[in-house]
Design an enzyme around this catalytic site. Structure first.
Site, mmCIF file in Angstrom:
data_model
loop_
_atom_site.group_PDB
_atom_site.id
_atom_site.type_symbol
_atom_site.label_atom_id
_atom_site.label_comp_id
_atom_site.label_asym_id
_atom_site.label_seq_id
_atom_site.Cartn_x
_atom_site.Cartn_y
_atom_site.Cartn_z
ATOM 1 N N CYS A 1 39.829 111.962 41.452
ATOM 2 C CA CYS A 1 40.570 110.737 41.791
ATOM 3 C C CYS A 1 41.184 110.796 43.185
ATOM 4 O O CYS A 1 41.523 109.755 43.757
ATOM 5 C CB CYS A 1 41.649 110.461 40.750
ATOM 6 S SG CYS A 1 40.989 110.236 39.102
ATOM 7 N N ASN B 1 41.322 102.636 35.804
ATOM 8 C CA ASN B 1 41.268 103.771 36.727
ATOM 9 C C ASN B 1 39.815 103.972 37.160
ATOM 10 O O ASN B 1 38.985 104.397 36.362
ATOM 11 C CB ASN B 1 41.819 105.017 36.019
ATOM 12 C CG ASN B 1 41.816 106.254 36.906
ATOM 13 O OD1 ASN B 1 41.222 106.257 37.981
ATOM 14 N ND2 ASN B 1 42.470 107.301 36.446
ATOM 15 N N HIS C 1 46.688 105.773 44.289
ATOM 16 C CA HIS C 1 45.607 105.801 43.307
ATOM 17 C C HIS C 1 46.037 105.005 42.082
ATOM 18 O O HIS C 1 47.164 105.140 41.606
ATOM 19 C CB HIS C 1 45.302 107.255 42.933
ATOM 20 C CG HIS C 1 44.384 107.378 41.752
ATOM 21 N ND1 HIS C 1 43.218 106.651 41.642
ATOM 22 C CD2 HIS C 1 44.487 108.124 40.621
ATOM 23 C CE1 HIS C 1 42.632 106.967 40.496
ATOM 24 N NE2 HIS C 1 43.376 107.848 39.859
HETATM 25 N N1 ACO Z 1 45.057 103.184 21.403
HETATM 26 C C1 ACO Z 1 45.989 103.292 20.447
HETATM 27 N N2 ACO Z 1 46.677 104.417 20.193
HETATM 28 C C2 ACO Z 1 46.396 105.489 20.970
HETATM 29 C C3 ACO Z 1 45.430 105.462 21.962
HETATM 30 C C4 ACO Z 1 44.745 104.248 22.174
HETATM 31 N N3 ACO Z 1 43.802 104.099 23.128
HETATM 32 N N4 ACO Z 1 45.382 106.674 22.541
HETATM 33 C C5 ACO Z 1 46.291 107.450 21.935
HETATM 34 N N5 ACO Z 1 46.914 106.731 20.958
HETATM 35 C C6 ACO Z 1 47.959 107.164 20.088
HETATM 36 C C7 ACO Z 1 47.971 108.651 19.889
HETATM 37 O O1 ACO Z 1 47.053 109.014 18.889
HETATM 38 C C8 ACO Z 1 49.402 108.908 19.460
HETATM 39 O O2 ACO Z 1 49.535 108.562 18.096
HETATM 40 P P1 ACO Z 1 50.474 109.431 17.132
HETATM 41 O O3 ACO Z 1 51.850 109.320 17.730
HETATM 42 O O4 ACO Z 1 50.303 108.751 15.829
HETATM 43 O O5 ACO Z 1 49.922 110.807 17.199
HETATM 44 C C9 ACO Z 1 50.171 107.870 20.276
HETATM 45 O O6 ACO Z 1 49.215 106.876 20.688
HETATM 46 C C10 ACO Z 1 50.847 108.434 21.505
HETATM 47 O O7 ACO Z 1 49.924 109.221 22.192
HETATM 48 P P2 ACO Z 1 50.340 109.987 23.482
HETATM 49 O O8 ACO Z 1 49.195 110.777 23.990
HETATM 50 O O9 ACO Z 1 51.629 110.662 23.240
HETATM 51 O O10 ACO Z 1 50.585 108.761 24.453
HETATM 52 P P3 ACO Z 1 51.317 108.769 25.832
HETATM 53 O O11 ACO Z 1 52.539 107.951 25.734
HETATM 54 O O12 ACO Z 1 51.411 110.129 26.439
HETATM 55 O O13 ACO Z 1 50.293 107.942 26.714
HETATM 56 C C11 ACO Z 1 48.557 108.239 28.325
HETATM 57 C C12 ACO Z 1 48.958 108.412 26.885
HETATM 58 C C13 ACO Z 1 48.518 106.743 28.641
HETATM 59 C C14 ACO Z 1 47.168 108.818 28.544
HETATM 60 C C15 ACO Z 1 49.589 108.928 29.210
HETATM 61 O O14 ACO Z 1 49.787 110.250 28.815
HETATM 62 C C16 ACO Z 1 49.232 108.890 30.633
HETATM 63 O O15 ACO Z 1 49.310 107.864 31.263
HETATM 64 N N6 ACO Z 1 48.855 110.042 31.227
HETATM 65 C C17 ACO Z 1 48.424 110.081 32.582
HETATM 66 C C18 ACO Z 1 47.011 110.308 32.566
HETATM 67 C C19 ACO Z 1 46.227 109.455 33.485
HETATM 68 O O16 ACO Z 1 46.582 108.369 33.894
HETATM 69 N N7 ACO Z 1 45.114 109.975 33.807
HETATM 70 C C20 ACO Z 1 44.213 109.311 34.620
HETATM 71 C C21 ACO Z 1 43.216 110.262 35.026
HETATM 72 S S1 ACO Z 1 43.899 111.381 36.089
HETATM 73 C C22 ACO Z 1 44.126 110.667 37.451
HETATM 74 O O17 ACO Z 1 43.633 109.594 37.702
HETATM 75 C C23 ACO Z 1 44.923 111.309 38.334
#
Ligand code: ACO
Length: 332
Positions: free
Chosen positions: A119, A289, A259
């Site tokens: 990225c 993304n 980004h």
């Molecule tokens: N739809 C519905 N529910 C979901 C989904 C989905 N697509 N994905 C996960 N869940 C659920 C999980 O199973 C979990 O359920 P549970 O509590 O019953 O176990 C709940 O949602 C919370 O999951 P978390 O992983 O804790 O969610 P979080 O609040 O951390 O958000 C996310 C996840 C959006 C990926 C976040 O961690 C994030 O933004 N991370 C940054 C990663 C990123 O943007 N990467 C991009 C690539 S890297 C880059 O570009 C630099």
């Protein structure tokens, strides 16, 4: 009499982008994936993404973006002597997407190669092009970010597949003399680039296949929370260093174009650096993304709608797998 040699700057001449024909809304995704529009919007800000069809690849999208950038730059393909394509999803393991784009554009001179920093790829590619142009070895560069991440997603993994999209963006950079011999922050062009990487973080964001290990393409794997923590906690170091290197501050910025991974990461990074919300360009809601394509796509949107204008001070910034991260300050 000694002649004053003015330093060279890499000045942006044009910007363009290209998206696949098919746009997929969160509601449409709900039919295929166990997710909801509400979850995706609340956690990421993403409302839709574009997904490449069988006839659309990283190099065809990259070439279309390059053509659009050449048109706004009022340049011909034959004026280009350097092509750098940032991508982690090339059409083939080799040759590079850049040489495929070069052939597509009918360019037979100069040099073309890919840069892979996931990225952060576009930031790394701009920094690389700037070194070539300011050394005087090359005159005009196409710097492209092009990706088809949909092809490396595990569509059964709802924690990753809802986040990404496909697309491409490009800029034309031209070597021009700075106003003064030593160069100042008032010059047009790339003013500084700050790049970092730390390979200890590989397991937090990676693809689980490749030619030398599994002989497959593999799928993207991510520890979302860890990536989030690092992105907000660490990445501001390169932004601070970019300000220090140019003697500028967040107040001097006209536009912050980070980004586009996640609205919460974008907002938190801007807040941490004291960048006013009105200066932040956010397009993650439209594109998801798109990895190395996200910054040039966002630049293209903000130039086309008249926000970014000649003379504006613009910071681009990204973090990607590795981890790799960087920031570049450009006077437009
Ligand atoms: N739809 C519905 N529910 C979901 C989904 C989905 N697509 N994905 C996960 N869940 C659920 C999980 O199973 C979990 O359920 P549970 O509590 O019953 O176990 C709940 O949602 C919370 O999951 P978390 O992983 O804790 O969610 P979080 O609040 O951390 O958000 C996310 C996840 C959006 C990926 C976040 O961690 C994030 O933004 N991370 C940054 C990663 C990123 O943007 N990467 C991009 C690539 S890297 C880059 O570009 C630099």
């Amino acid at each position: 009499m000694t002649q004053e040699h003015k330093r060279l700057r890499s000045v942006v001449k044009g910007v363009g982008s290209a998206l696949p024909k098919r746009c997929v809304s969160n509601r449409e995704l709900e039919r295929e994936v166990d997710t909801t529009d509400e979850w995706i919007v609340q956690r990421t800000g993403i409302e839709q993404r574009y997904i490449a069809g069988d006839d659309e690849t990283t190099s065809t999208l990259g070439a279309a973006a390059a053509r659009a950038a050449l048109a706004t730059a009022d340049c011909l393909a034959e004026d280009i002597d350097l092509i750098i394509c940032a991508t982690s999803t090339p059409d083939y393991t080799f040759p590079s997407a850049a040489t495929m784009i070069q052939a597509d554009l009918g360019i037979t001179k100069g040099v073309a190669f890919d840069v892979q920093a996931v990225c952060a790829g576009f930031v790394f590619a701009v920094a690389t092009a700037d070194k070539f142009l300011t050394s005087g070895s090359h005159k005009r560069a196409l710097v492209i970010g092009a990706e088809t991440f949909s092809r490396i997603l595990d569509w059964r993994d709802r924690t990753t597949c809802v986040l990404f999209g496909d697309g491409a963006g490009a800029i034309v950079l031209e070597a021009q003399e700075a106003q003064a011999a030593e160069g100042t922050a008032a010059d047009r062009g790339v003013l500084t680039s700050q790049l970092r990487s730390d390979g200890r973080h590989r397991a937090k964001l990676y693809v689980d296949g490749g030619p030398s290990t599994t002989q497959t393409t593999g799928h993207l794997r991510m520890e979302g929370k860890e990536v989030f923590r690092f992105a907000v906690g660490q990445v501001t170091d390169v932004m601070r260093e970019a300000f220090a290197a140019t003697g500028t501050t967040a107040d001097d910025l006209d536009w912050f174009v980070p980004h586009q991974a996640n609205r919460r990461i974008i907002d938190a990074s801007a807040q941490k650096l004291g960048i006013a919300p009105g200066k932040v360009v956010t397009t993650v809601q439209f594109h998801g993304n798109t990895s190395a394509a996200s910054i040039p796509l966002a630049l293209s949107v903000a130039c086309a709608d008249g926000r970014i204008k000649r003379g504006d001070l613009v910071m681009i910034e990204a973090i990607g797998g590795g981890f790799t991260w960087g920031a570049v300050i450009i006077r437009w």
